[in-house]
Enzyme design. Sequence first.
Site, PDB file in Angstrom:
ATOM      1  N   GLU A   1       0.795  -1.230   0.000  1.00  0.00           N
ATOM      2  CA  GLU A   1       0.000   0.000   0.000  1.00  0.00           C
ATOM      3  C   GLU A   1       0.826   1.277   0.000  1.00  0.00           C
ATOM      4  O   GLU A   1       0.525   2.203  -0.744  1.00  0.00           O
ATOM      5  CB  GLU A   1      -0.937   0.040   1.221  1.00  0.00           C
ATOM      6  CG  GLU A   1      -2.237  -0.720   1.066  1.00  0.00           C
ATOM      7  CD  GLU A   1      -2.073  -2.209   1.233  1.00  0.00           C
ATOM      8  OE1 GLU A   1      -0.939  -2.652   1.509  1.00  0.00           O
ATOM      9  OE2 GLU A   1      -3.060  -2.936   1.092  1.00  0.00           O
TER      10      GLU A   1
ATOM     11  N   HIS B   1      -9.937  -5.094  10.978  1.00  0.00           N
ATOM     12  CA  HIS B   1     -10.591  -4.893   9.684  1.00  0.00           C
ATOM     13  C   HIS B   1     -11.897  -4.136   9.791  1.00  0.00           C
ATOM     14  O   HIS B   1     -12.698  -4.171   8.869  1.00  0.00           O
ATOM     15  CB  HIS B   1     -10.842  -6.256   9.009  1.00  0.00           C
ATOM     16  CG  HIS B   1      -9.595  -6.926   8.524  1.00  0.00           C
ATOM     17  ND1 HIS B   1      -8.709  -7.541   9.367  1.00  0.00           N
ATOM     18  CD2 HIS B   1      -9.077  -7.044   7.286  1.00  0.00           C
ATOM     19  CE1 HIS B   1      -7.694  -8.022   8.656  1.00  0.00           C
ATOM     20  NE2 HIS B   1      -7.883  -7.741   7.397  1.00  0.00           N
TER      21      HIS B   1
END
Lengths: 412, 381
Positions: free
Chosen positions: A142, A211
Amino acid sequence: MHREAYCRRKCFMGVNDMPISSSSISGRTDSCSDWTGSFSRTSRSSHSEDRSKMASLGCFLRTGKNAVSVVLRREFSKTPPAAVQVNVRDALNQAMDEELERDERVFLLGEEVAQYDGAYKVSRGLWKKYGDKRIIDTPITEMGFAGIAVGAAFAGLRPICEFMTWNFSMQAIDQVINSAAKTYYMSAGAQPVPIVFRGPNGSSAGVAAQHSQCFAAWYGHCPGLKVVSPWNSEDARGLLKAAIRDDNPVVFLENELMYGVPFDLSEEVMQKDFVVPIGKAKVERQGTHITLVSHSRCVGFCLDAATVLAKEGVECEVVNLRTIRPLDVDTIEASVMKTGHLVTVEGGWPQYGVGAEICARVMEGPAFNYLDAPAVRVTGVDIPMPYAKILEDHSVPQIKDIIFSVKKVLNM
Amino acid sequence: LLQMLLCYLSRLAQPQVLRSRFFSLCVLLQKVDLHRLEEGPPLTSTLTREEGLKYYRTMQTIRRMELKADQLYKQKIIRGFCHLYDGQEACAVGIEGGITLSDHLITAYRAHGYTLTRGGTVREIMAELTGRRGGIAKGKGGSMHMYTKNFYGGNGIVGAQVPLGAGVALACKYLGNDQLCVSLYGDGAANQGQIFETYNMSSLWKLPIIFICENNQYAMGTSVERSAASTEYYKRGDYIPGIRVDGMDVLCVREATKFAAAHCRSGKGPILMELQTYRYHGHSMSDPGVSYRTREEIQEVRSKSDPISMLKDRMLSNNMASIEELKEIDIAVRKEIEDAAQFATTDPEPPLDDLCSHIFANDQPFEVRGATPWTKLTSTS
């Protein structure tokens, strides 16, 4: 939770019959004429705006993953012919497809966006149509690919950088804030950064602590970024198009649990140049007793709570923020000045959150004098997200929490 | 030389010799690829009957546990993310065979097998998957967040576990306890910047860390060719010595781990191992696993390289165990899994009192804000 469809225009017209000044429970009829004046202007313009949009909307289905829907059949005769049912995922897909077609400089990169059709299938079919050059699969890196995306924006392309979930953006947040958000300012206007970062945000179902975080407050904190949080398909479509066409870095916060939810979209919304302006909230439901301000999936919960409360004679005005930054304070203030009561609803944590900002702004502005009770926030519980279902259910704001808070605020 | 002689003799032995005579087997292993190493792990391994049966049982337990998890997920009794390890059993079992429980280990989210080899029970693993109070993390962590002594999860963010592992290794060196840390990651994570940062610091400071890349060829739906400019993961540590072994052979993994552990404990610093392995399931339960690879490929690996079959054949053909004996183990394992599943589906969910607990350690109880300002909850350590 059940889904209930009703005709928006009917509700709208019903509420519109009531004169504004006597609508609040406190019965306030006198108010500073300046504020009433500006309030009437604002409400009138928002009414006409709503009317033109909503008049073409038929029945729609709200929130929830359960498939039970109750449709008021008699309203169908008023539905215009060209309404199409589109779920949020497809709305995003179509928006990206149309913008990719419209502008050669637009491209999409992220993990599994190309050959896998998207981890959540949002980019389904795009790689097949546009190929390797415009739909790029990245490794699981990322920080690296976000930086690459920002660099491409520096050089004149218009990237859409997908984070598989916004949780993973933390690996890249330096590039989003320091490289994207601040650059136009630091360069005194020489270097714009026309980039969209998008992906699912907030809690899902059973995906546990790492998450499930909501990043609206984190990104909403930063000047230089635009932050949007769509709720339904119209929001998703219009805001994504607006984001891609915007010359500034936009953080686009989707919601995984909303991807599969269908909504009716009018012909007007399906036009290729349909955009929802960034920075403008929408009053989804007119009300008179209390204002509920929310964003993303919680908007649906607010509407559901409003339906339940209406049976007890409480008419909630539901404001869908649509944009976190810049915050549409005018719409919020206008609503609070009308109803005198405020409850904010969000999925994120309470401390330093979106609701906290809304309450602070109301305190600092003209709407404060219209509050008949302190403004209150309904939020996620201030803990990391647990896995077990019973604990998870108690970690997120539920419709009953909204109803409870409304009643408390209205002293019922 | 004596070892080679013994190997030769064992191969000459008649197959009908009583198995009780052969409690130890010398196995020739596949060649190992080396990077910056003059010598690698030995190419022969001695497997005792006891070890063989233990490895067989553990691998079979992991296999059956994962298949049961698949079943429970499809029944929606397990929710959220579920990343299954079937196919890769030889890695977890082989690694544990090369270290001890006083050593440390950390991995990413495909962690059920490691939770078992690191001392967890099937019962508490399954109850964690189903989110019950008897779960190894009391139902609060789920599939990706299971912990035991000297096992630091179970980590959801790709790559983050590697620097964490180096930190554990730093503590080992700091405390002078002769322990080491095994830090695992996949081929997908291998490109993460933080891993290269960790390579650098571990080498600089000579930390007792074994980096292990479990290369199962696919990072979710992306094959190694599409995500890595260099797929020789054992060389990616550059200045760090590396070995690449067959991750489907539990003995190869064990010998490599033993070698790596000796390297670390001698104070030489980090070493990198690449295990070539394969997962039968998709990336997670929401990935059918056949859009980016063929069913034929999966079937071929299953028939030619299955780790459990490989060990079973080895033991049977060398008279280390009988078919009946292994069948008995299978039955015992099946029963253990069934009992665990029974527990996992009947144990109650965690109590609501537990909602806010475990925010801070060793702290006074404090008030936690609930969904509304009137919902006052309490957090205890």
